[in-house]
Structures are given as structure tokens and as C-alpha cells.
Design an enzyme around this catalytic site. Sequence first.
Site, mmCIF file in Angstrom:
data_model
loop_
_atom_site.group_PDB
_atom_site.id
_atom_site.type_symbol
_atom_site.label_atom_id
_atom_site.label_comp_id
_atom_site.label_asym_id
_atom_site.label_seq_id
_atom_site.Cartn_x
_atom_site.Cartn_y
_atom_site.Cartn_z
ATOM 1 C CE1 TYR A 242 -3.629 2.556 0.536
ATOM 2 C CE2 TYR A 242 -2.456 3.233 2.527
ATOM 3 C CZ TYR A 242 -3.457 3.445 1.592
ATOM 4 O OH TYR A 242 -4.276 4.539 1.701
ATOM 5 C CE LYS B 140 0.671 4.783 8.431
ATOM 6 N NZ LYS B 140 0.735 4.213 7.114
ATOM 7 C CG ASP C 72 5.642 3.435 1.090
ATOM 8 O OD1 ASP C 72 5.906 3.928 2.200
ATOM 9 O OD2 ASP C 72 4.488 3.410 0.614
HETATM 10 C C1 LIG Z 1 0.130 4.640 5.743
HETATM 11 C C2 LIG Z 1 0.939 4.344 4.523
HETATM 12 C C3 LIG Z 1 0.951 5.210 3.416
HETATM 13 C C4 LIG Z 1 0.018 6.362 3.290
HETATM 14 O O1 LIG Z 1 0.256 7.349 4.236
HETATM 15 P P1 LIG Z 1 -0.930 8.394 4.565
HETATM 16 O O2 LIG Z 1 -0.278 9.369 5.479
HETATM 17 O O3 LIG Z 1 -2.030 7.590 5.200
HETATM 18 O O4 LIG Z 1 -1.362 8.997 3.280
HETATM 19 C C5 LIG Z 1 1.842 4.943 2.395
HETATM 20 N N1 LIG Z 1 2.653 3.891 2.436
HETATM 21 C C6 LIG Z 1 2.662 3.022 3.480
HETATM 22 C C7 LIG Z 1 3.617 1.876 3.480
HETATM 23 C C8 LIG Z 1 1.783 3.214 4.539
HETATM 24 O O5 LIG Z 1 1.750 2.321 5.540
#
Ligand SMILES: *Cc1c(COP(=O)(O)O)cnc(C)c1O
Length: 428
Positions: free
Chosen positions: A138, A261, A233
Site C-alpha cells: 500500500y 507516520k 516506501d
Molecule cells: C500509511 C501508509 C501510506 C500512506 O500514508 P498516509 O499518510 O495515510 O497517506 C503509504 N505507504 C505506506 C507503506 C503506509 O503504511
Amino acid sequence: MSLYERARAVIPGGVSSPVRSFGAVGGEPFFVAGAEGPYLVATDGTRYLDYVQSWGASILGHAHPALVEAVQRAAAAGTSYGAPTEREVLLAEAIRDRVPSVEKVRLVSSGTEAAMTALRLARGATGRDKIVKFAGCYHGHVDSLLVAAGSGVATFGLPGSAGVTPGAVADTLVVPYNDDAALDAVFAEHGADIAAVIVEPVAANMGLVAPGAGFLSGLRARCDAHRALLIFDEVITGFRVGLGGAQALYGVTPDLSIFGKVIGGGLPLAAVGGPGGLMEELAPVGSVYQAGTLSGNPLATAAGLAVLEQLDDALYVSLADRAAFLAAGLTTVMGEAGLAVQVPRVATLVGLFFSPTPVRDYEGAHGADVKTHAAFFHALLRRGVFVAPSAFEAVFVSAAHGWPDLERTVELAADAAAEVVSGAGPDC
Ligand SMILES: *Cc1c(COP(=O)(O)O)cnc(C)c1O
């Protein structure tokens, strides 16, 4: 009227982000009135030991005093200026000093925005159109990355959401995680058109799935061979599995990294980082446009700096010990109860699959028993322990989870597992 009913009357599903609904487990979400350390306090006064921790954002636990103080101080000096500040420089320096591949940083407000920026930058810098992503990874709700999982073989993506046009995902290639052969096939066919491969270096949005031996270095080698960029990511793994993120843990250097995060400490902050030359393709120096009214927001940078100041190697060692204790404890008590589970762990991250066999990709993750997970989720919640209301999320241990909290969690998990096996819990 309950708060949930009022919420649903004015907010779709009553929640500001779909994962907060109990859609996958049934029942109604509780509403949070406050939080402290490892605890959430619901509006009805119930205290929950919290393993969601804002989906991984709160590595220090909730309302850490240093963070609260930093944000309060920042707020008193104005909440947003639309002009540069020193703390943006300090935070960019702090990230650069900790993450091997990062020389320059662009601050944004969400992981989604960071992913979107990284893709645009990769396409702008390479002059190529195609992006490779992995099924089950994701990267936020970016149109071109909201792609249904292809199963088994590399496939052109189909939109995974209404409102995403076939055109938006036409340049997205989806490959199974941990599948080198599928990757070779996609590079053989499209190598000259691939701008970038984007990957969660430890997948944490299909449950927790570790990269297999050589998977990440193999990715690096393939990207180099085809002059495609490699984007890690690290929105979950960054400052979570260690100070240098997954790239330091596995010794594989991406071209671009995205963070979110943990670095915002629970405020809206995310970042894209990479080598200076590549990052300077971004406006105002380069021709890849990207902007944000609230980017580098003074409250968010204050929170990020306050968190980074608390994080050192000793903290990660202690956090990994706690994660290991929890993983071992869960494995034992769930097994004793007769539940077939996998409790993978990568450094400080823990996963929980109701599956008899280890999970290494999205297809495997979806073999997990979501009904038993839902029953276990509710049995735990009734005992005051909150894990993510989905079978496909990580379990987040924070620095505020003390040993007694962890011991109690394992005991309560044993109790909850016994209830699930006996079928004694109330229907939900
Ligand atoms: C949470 C998440 C995102 C998206 O971040 P948001 O601040 O919710 O837009 C992207 N990549 C990973 C791996 C995530 O866990």
C-alpha cells in the site's frame, strides 16, 4: 442518538479514514476521548491497551511529554506561515543524518502525497512512464497505485477503486511480492519503459511480510540493469525498524525513499528523500512540480524533531526485545489454544496471520482465516486490548508499552484465544 449514529449522519461510514471502521471485523468502532502512553481512553471511559498507535505513527506511545511540549510551544508561535522556517531545515538535516540514501528532503503532509511526489519525480527524471508495484503493498490512495492485486503472474493493473480510471493505472505494472521470476518477466517485457519500482521494503499492509533473502538486493540489481529508479516506501518502516529504516536493516540503497507516520509523531507530516541531483529535479529548481500550503508545517516539524530526538539505537534494541517477547508469547498461547497462527516479526514490527503456513505474498495473506481473526479481535477488545480491526495490519508496540503491559497482553490473548476456540463469545 449514539456518537456513532451522529457520526454516520454527517461523515460517510462515520469515520475519516475507512480503516477505522470495524467493517472488516463487524461491530461499531469506539470513539477516542484521549490517550496516554500505551493506552487509549474511549468516550465511555474504557481504557484500551493500544497496539494500533495511530497505525504506527506513535512510536513513543501517546502524548509523550517532550512531544506535547514541543507542539504547544510551536502552536503559541503561530500554526502556519507559508514561508520557510528553521525547523524544516533541522528536520531535513535530521533525516539526512540518519538515512543512508538521503541527501535532500522535500517535506509534505501525508504518505499519500509523498508517494505521489516520488512517482512524479521518478517519471520526470527518467522520462519514462511505467511504474512497477507489488500486490499487497500500500502506498496511500494515489490513483495510479490503487490497483487490484494480480495473482500469480505479472499483470497490467485494473483499478481497485471506483473513480480510478483505466487510464490512471494503465502504466502501473503489478507483480507478486517476493517473486523474482515475475519481476524478471516484467523487466524483460517493459524494462526500457519502467521509470521506477516502488516497494514496501518490509510489507506491512497485507499483514507483516518480510522480504525474502535477496529480494531487495535483487530489486536493486534489476533496477540498475534497466536504469529504473528504486523507491522504498518507508512510511511504516522508516524510524520504526531502526534509525536508518529498512534500507539500513537490509543494506540495500534505494534511489528515493518516502517517510511518514513516525516522523510526524502523530501530526500530518511526510517526506520524500534522495540524492541531491535527483531531488533537485523538483520545483523550484527542476521541472517536476510539487507544492503544499501546509508542507513543513511548524507544529508538524516540532513534533517530528521531538520524536527523532528520543530515538536512538538503545530504544530500538529495547523495542525489538519487546516485539520479540510479544511475538513469542502470542505464538505460544495461540498454539496452546489450538489456533493455527503465524506471528512474523521484523525487528520492532510484529504481524499476526490466522494461517497454518508462513505468508510470503498477497495471495498467501488472503488465505488467512479472517473470520477467526474477527472473533479474536473482539475477544481481545472485550478484554481491553485494541489491535487493528483488520486481519492485514501490523501490531505496533511502542516505547511506552512496559513489560507488565506485554505480559498482560499475552495472558489476555491466551484467554481470548480460548474463548474463540470454545465459541463462547457473544455473536457480533
Ligand atoms: C500509511 C501508509 C501510506 C500512506 O500514508 P498516509 O499518510 O495515510 O497517506 C503509504 N505507504 C505506506 C507503506 C503506509 O503504511
